[in-house]
Scaffold this motif. Structure first.
Motif, PDB file in Angstrom:
ATOM      1  N   PHE A  60     -13.324 -10.092  -5.862  1.00 37.37           N
ATOM      2  CA  PHE A  60     -14.008 -11.015  -6.758  1.00 37.37           C
ATOM      3  C   PHE A  60     -13.820 -10.576  -8.211  1.00 37.37           C
ATOM      4  N   ALA A  61     -14.037  -9.281  -8.460  1.00 37.11           N
ATOM      5  CA  ALA A  61     -13.821  -8.749  -9.810  1.00 37.11           C
ATOM      6  C   ALA A  61     -12.349  -8.837 -10.197  1.00 37.11           C
ATOM      7  N   TYR A  62     -11.483  -8.567  -9.246  1.00 39.47           N
ATOM      8  CA  TYR A  62     -10.034  -8.615  -9.471  1.00 39.47           C
ATOM      9  C   TYR A  62      -9.612 -10.034  -9.845  1.00 39.47           C
ATOM     10  N   ALA A  63     -10.167 -11.030  -9.135  1.00 35.73           N
ATOM     11  CA  ALA A  63      -9.823 -12.426  -9.413  1.00 35.73           C
ATOM     12  C   ALA A  63     -10.308 -12.842 -10.791  1.00 35.73           C
ATOM     13  N   ALA A  64     -11.540 -12.458 -11.143  1.00 31.74           N
ATOM     14  CA  ALA A  64     -12.078 -12.803 -12.460  1.00 31.74           C
ATOM     15  C   ALA A  64     -11.231 -12.190 -13.575  1.00 31.74           C
ATOM     16  N   ALA A  65     -10.781 -10.958 -13.355  1.00 36.50           N
ATOM     17  CA  ALA A  65      -9.974 -10.268 -14.368  1.00 36.50           C
ATOM     18  C   ALA A  65      -8.605 -10.907 -14.547  1.00 36.50           C
ATOM     19  N   GLN A  66      -8.064 -11.517 -13.483  1.00 34.00           N
ATOM     20  CA  GLN A  66      -6.737 -12.125 -13.566  1.00 34.00           C
ATOM     21  C   GLN A  66      -6.685 -13.207 -14.644  1.00 34.00           C
ATOM     22  N   ILE A  67      -7.758 -13.992 -14.725  1.00 36.08           N
ATOM     23  CA  ILE A  67      -7.774 -15.116 -15.665  1.00 36.08           C
ATOM     24  C   ILE A  67      -7.741 -14.615 -17.105  1.00 36.08           C
ATOM     25  N   SER A  68      -8.610 -13.660 -17.427  1.00 38.87           N
ATOM     26  CA  SER A  68      -8.612 -13.120 -18.790  1.00 38.87           C
ATOM     27  C   SER A  68      -7.347 -12.325 -19.069  1.00 38.87           C
ATOM     28  N   ALA A  69      -6.780 -11.686 -18.032  1.00 36.85           N
ATOM     29  CA  ALA A  69      -5.562 -10.896 -18.230  1.00 36.85           C
ATOM     30  C   ALA A  69      -4.399 -11.755 -18.686  1.00 36.85           C
ATOM     31  N   GLY A  70      -4.255 -12.944 -18.094  1.00 34.46           N
ATOM     32  CA  GLY A  70      -3.163 -13.825 -18.481  1.00 34.46           C
ATOM     33  C   GLY A  70      -3.272 -14.285 -19.928  1.00 34.46           C
ATOM     34  N   PHE A  71      -4.471 -14.670 -20.338  1.00 31.47           N
ATOM     35  CA  PHE A  71      -4.666 -15.121 -21.716  1.00 31.47           C
ATOM     36  C   PHE A  71      -4.517 -13.963 -22.707  1.00 31.47           C
ATOM     37  N   LEU A  72      -5.008 -12.782 -22.339  1.00 31.37           N
ATOM     38  CA  LEU A  72      -4.867 -11.617 -23.206  1.00 31.37           C
ATOM     39  C   LEU A  72      -3.402 -11.209 -23.357  1.00 31.37           C
ATOM     40  N   ALA A  73      -2.636 -11.320 -22.271  1.00 28.17           N
ATOM     41  CA  ALA A  73      -1.209 -10.980 -22.338  1.00 28.17           C
ATOM     42  C   ALA A  73      -0.480 -11.895 -23.311  1.00 28.17           C
ATOM     43  N   ASP A  74      -0.845 -13.180 -23.312  1.00 26.98           N
ATOM     44  CA  ASP A  74      -0.237 -14.120 -24.256  1.00 26.98           C
ATOM     45  C   ASP A  74      -0.703 -13.868 -25.686  1.00 26.98           C
ATOM     46  N   LYS A  75      -1.932 -13.361 -25.839  1.00 27.95           N
ATOM     47  CA  LYS A  75      -2.521 -13.228 -27.176  1.00 27.95           C
ATOM     48  C   LYS A  75      -2.186 -11.899 -27.853  1.00 27.95           C
ATOM     49  N   ILE A  76      -2.384 -10.766 -27.144  1.00 27.63           N
ATOM     50  CA  ILE A  76      -2.200  -9.452 -27.778  1.00 27.63           C
ATOM     51  C   ILE A  76      -0.998  -8.686 -27.241  1.00 27.63           C
ATOM     52  N   GLY A  77      -0.342  -9.232 -26.221  1.00 30.62           N
ATOM     53  CA  GLY A  77       0.840  -8.569 -25.691  1.00 30.62           C
ATOM     54  C   GLY A  77       0.586  -7.913 -24.348  1.00 30.62           C
ATOM     55  N   ALA A  78       1.595  -7.943 -23.496  1.00 34.48           N
ATOM     56  CA  ALA A  78       1.467  -7.427 -22.135  1.00 34.48           C
ATOM     57  C   ALA A  78       1.220  -5.923 -22.108  1.00 34.48           C
ATOM     58  N   LYS A  79       1.908  -5.184 -22.966  1.00 34.90           N
ATOM     59  CA  LYS A  79       1.816  -3.724 -22.925  1.00 34.90           C
ATOM     60  C   LYS A  79       0.393  -3.245 -23.195  1.00 34.90           C
ATOM     61  N   LYS A  80      -0.271  -3.785 -24.188  1.00 34.80           N
ATOM     62  CA  LYS A  80      -1.622  -3.345 -24.533  1.00 34.80           C
ATOM     63  C   LYS A  80      -2.594  -3.596 -23.385  1.00 34.80           C
ATOM     64  N   VAL A  81      -2.467  -4.762 -22.749  1.00 30.31           N
ATOM     65  CA  VAL A  81      -3.372  -5.096 -21.653  1.00 30.31           C
ATOM     66  C   VAL A  81      -3.141  -4.152 -20.472  1.00 30.31           C
ATOM     67  N   MET A  82      -1.878  -3.893 -20.142  1.00 29.61           N
ATOM     68  CA  MET A  82      -1.578  -2.977 -19.035  1.00 29.61           C
ATOM     69  C   MET A  82      -2.062  -1.564 -19.337  1.00 29.61           C
ATOM     70  N   TYR A  83      -1.939  -1.164 -20.577  1.00 33.62           N
ATOM     71  CA  TYR A  83      -2.351   0.184 -20.990  1.00 33.62           C
ATOM     72  C   TYR A  83      -3.850   0.373 -20.776  1.00 33.62           C
ATOM     73  N   ILE A  84      -4.635  -0.616 -21.173  1.00 37.40           N
ATOM     74  CA  ILE A  84      -6.090  -0.550 -20.972  1.00 37.40           C
ATOM     75  C   ILE A  84      -6.417  -0.568 -19.479  1.00 37.40           C
ATOM     76  N   ALA A  85      -5.714  -1.416 -18.738  1.00 40.83           N
ATOM     77  CA  ALA A  85      -5.990  -1.571 -17.310  1.00 40.83           C
ATOM     78  C   ALA A  85      -5.801  -0.269 -16.551  1.00 40.83           C
ATOM     79  N   ILE A  86      -4.677   0.398 -16.753  1.00 38.54           N
ATOM     80  CA  ILE A  86      -4.400   1.617 -15.992  1.00 38.54           C
ATOM     81  C   ILE A  86      -5.354   2.743 -16.382  1.00 38.54           C
ATOM     82  N   THR A  87      -5.773   2.771 -17.627  1.00 39.09           N
ATOM     83  CA  THR A  87      -6.746   3.784 -18.052  1.00 39.09           C
ATOM     84  C   THR A  87      -8.077   3.599 -17.322  1.00 39.09           C
ATOM     85  N   VAL A  88      -8.517   2.350 -17.208  1.00 42.05           N
ATOM     86  CA  VAL A  88      -9.792   2.057 -16.555  1.00 42.05           C
ATOM     87  C   VAL A  88      -9.736   2.370 -15.066  1.00 42.05           C
ATOM     88  N   PHE A  89      -8.707   1.871 -14.366  1.00 39.86           N
ATOM     89  CA  PHE A  89      -8.726   2.060 -12.916  1.00 39.86           C
ATOM     90  C   PHE A  89      -8.419   3.502 -12.509  1.00 39.86           C
TER      91      PHE A  89
END
Length: 439
Positions: A60-89
């Motif tokens: 459920f959390a994973y699905a909710a994050a997918q939606i914001s992840a796609g928009f964030l990737a378009d807005k601030i760039g894929a690398k930054k979003v992935m960098y934050i993601a791997i640090t958190v998990f």
């Protein structure tokens, strides 16, 4: 760096390999939990329903994050979003070794889902930026094999670490898994960039004829907002999303409950379970690559690949749940068949949107579709938890669970039959924008 690697057409394969490796690290964290699930269940005194809830809340959390992840990737760039993601998990995974109660475990599963959920859509966006249209099916299919390689190796690796270093204990393994997470952070920081043009501008690459400049075409915020109508008004987007919902329901339903099925219904020990749980995903690697190759080079569409995978999954899933205890030969055979057919369409299904929609909105379309689709992974383990039959002696029967997975595969096949495949170009974006301007 060699002359070849200095050119964008060569460097993109290095980018793809790094994205693949980092996503395997992503899977290490979630698969470790699923591998030790029957033993965590015993230590924390959890019921099958509670186990299903823990598995589902992650998705459920994973699905909710997918939606914001796609928009964030378009807005601030894929690398930054992935960098934050791997640090958190990575941080959450280390904390998992300290869990003591159902409530703590529930909170950590939500945190892990939010962290890992912000990884997928940006990775697809990065692949979309680096690879030309004609190669995306194979590129995404190769990336998708991380979903087969990780489940194939993680059960063996984590159970071996547990047996040989920690006397069968599962908690210390999660502390060790912080190490590959740190390596993934380093790889992203050092080697990955959002697009060839960005690397060329920095002087780290030389331009060549195979660079797809349209991958980094800049459009205004207003134009991008209007462009979302390209997929939001497309019926095929919703049919595809339901198809993805079903595929993820089957994949994560079987993956979540597989180790419990092997331990509680078939009586396998920790070492045997690790080997049998890896079997479907060894075959899945080749199935994913075959599906992507068929889509790019033979069939040139996703639909035929999907139909083969979904229709053939129905009988093998049904039979898997009915295998008698002790019949390890048939059990292994059906596990291999499930691994092949359930995963045949995985690479090609995620290449569908990049092949259908313009690059300017593919990150958002992928994130939204995957976000809704991941709800299948949320619903499936939860429903399965209620379908497990627990006998008076504590024995568990999963036959109804696998019948449920077979029915979901049949629904996916129907969706594949309905689905249309016709590329929407940048011209369509301009047309939509012009129509809205006139109105």
């Amino acid at each position: 760096m060699s002359t070849i690697m200095k050119k964008a057409w060569g460097f993109r394969y290095a980018i793809l390999l790094i994205l693949w490796l980092v996503y395997i690290i992503n899977y290490f964290d979630r698969m470790a939990v699923l591998t030790f699930l029957p033993f965590i269940q015993k230590d924390l005194h959890l019921t099958p329903v509670e186990v299903g809830q823990l598995a589902s809340v992650f998705f459920f959390a994973y699905a909710a994050a997918q939606i914001s992840a796609g928009f964030l990737a378009d807005k601030i760039g894929a690398k930054k979003v992935m960098y934050i993601a791997i640090t958190v998990f990575t941080f959450v995974t280390a904390l998992t070794g300290m869990v003591k109660t159902f409530g703590q475990f529930l909170a950590l599963r939500i945190g892990l889902g939010l962290g890992e959920g912000h990884h997928f859509a940006p990775a697809i966006r990065a692949i979309n930026n680096w690879f030309p249209h004609k190669e995306r099916g194979r590129a995404v299919s190769f990336f998708a094999t991380s979903w087969a390689v990780a489940p194939a190796i993680v059960p063996v690796i984590v159970t071996s670490i547990s047996i040989y270093f920690f006397s069968g204990a599962w908690r210390p393994v999660f502390y060790v898994l912080a190490i590959p997470g740190a390596i993934g952070i380093l790889l992203l920081w050092r080697f990955v960039s959002d697009s060839p043009s960005e690397m060329i501008a920095k002087g780290k690459l030389s331009k060549d004829q195979d660079v797809d400049d349209s991958s980094v075409r800049k459009i205004s915020k207003e134009e991008k907002r209007k462009s979302y109508g390209i997929f939001l008004k497309d019926v095929n987007f919703y049919v595809f999303t339901l198809c993805l919902f079903c595929q993820l329901a089957v994949y994560w339903g079987t993956t979540t409950w597989l180790t419990s099925f092997l331990v509680t219904q078939h009586g396998l020990n920790l070492k045997e379970m690790g080997l049998f749980a890896s079997a479907p995903y060894i075959v899945a690697f080749f199935a994913m690559m075959l599906g992507g190759w068929l889509m790019d080079n033979v069939l040139h569409r996703m639909k035929p690949v999907a139909l083969i995978g979904y229709i053939c999954s129905i009988p093998v899933l049904w039979m898997l749940g009915a295998v008698e205890k002790g019949n390890t030969g048939l059990l292994l055979t059906l596990l291999l068949l499930v691994g092949f057919f359930v995963n045949l369409n995985f690479g090609s299904i995620y290449a569908y949107l990049p092949k259908l929609y313009p690059k300017e909105v593919v990150g958002s379309a992928t994130g939204l579709a995957n976000g809704i689709g991941q709800l299948g992974a949320f619903v499936s383990p939860l429903v399965a938890g209620y379908l497990v039959k627990v006998g008076a002696n504590g024995a568990q029967d999963f036959s109804r669970v696998f019948i449920f997975f077979a029915i979901v595969s049949a629904v996916a096949a129907v969706c594949a039959i309905i689905l249309k495949e016709k590329k929407i170009t940048n011209a369509n974006i301009k047309l939509v924008n012009n129509e809205k301007s006139v109105s």
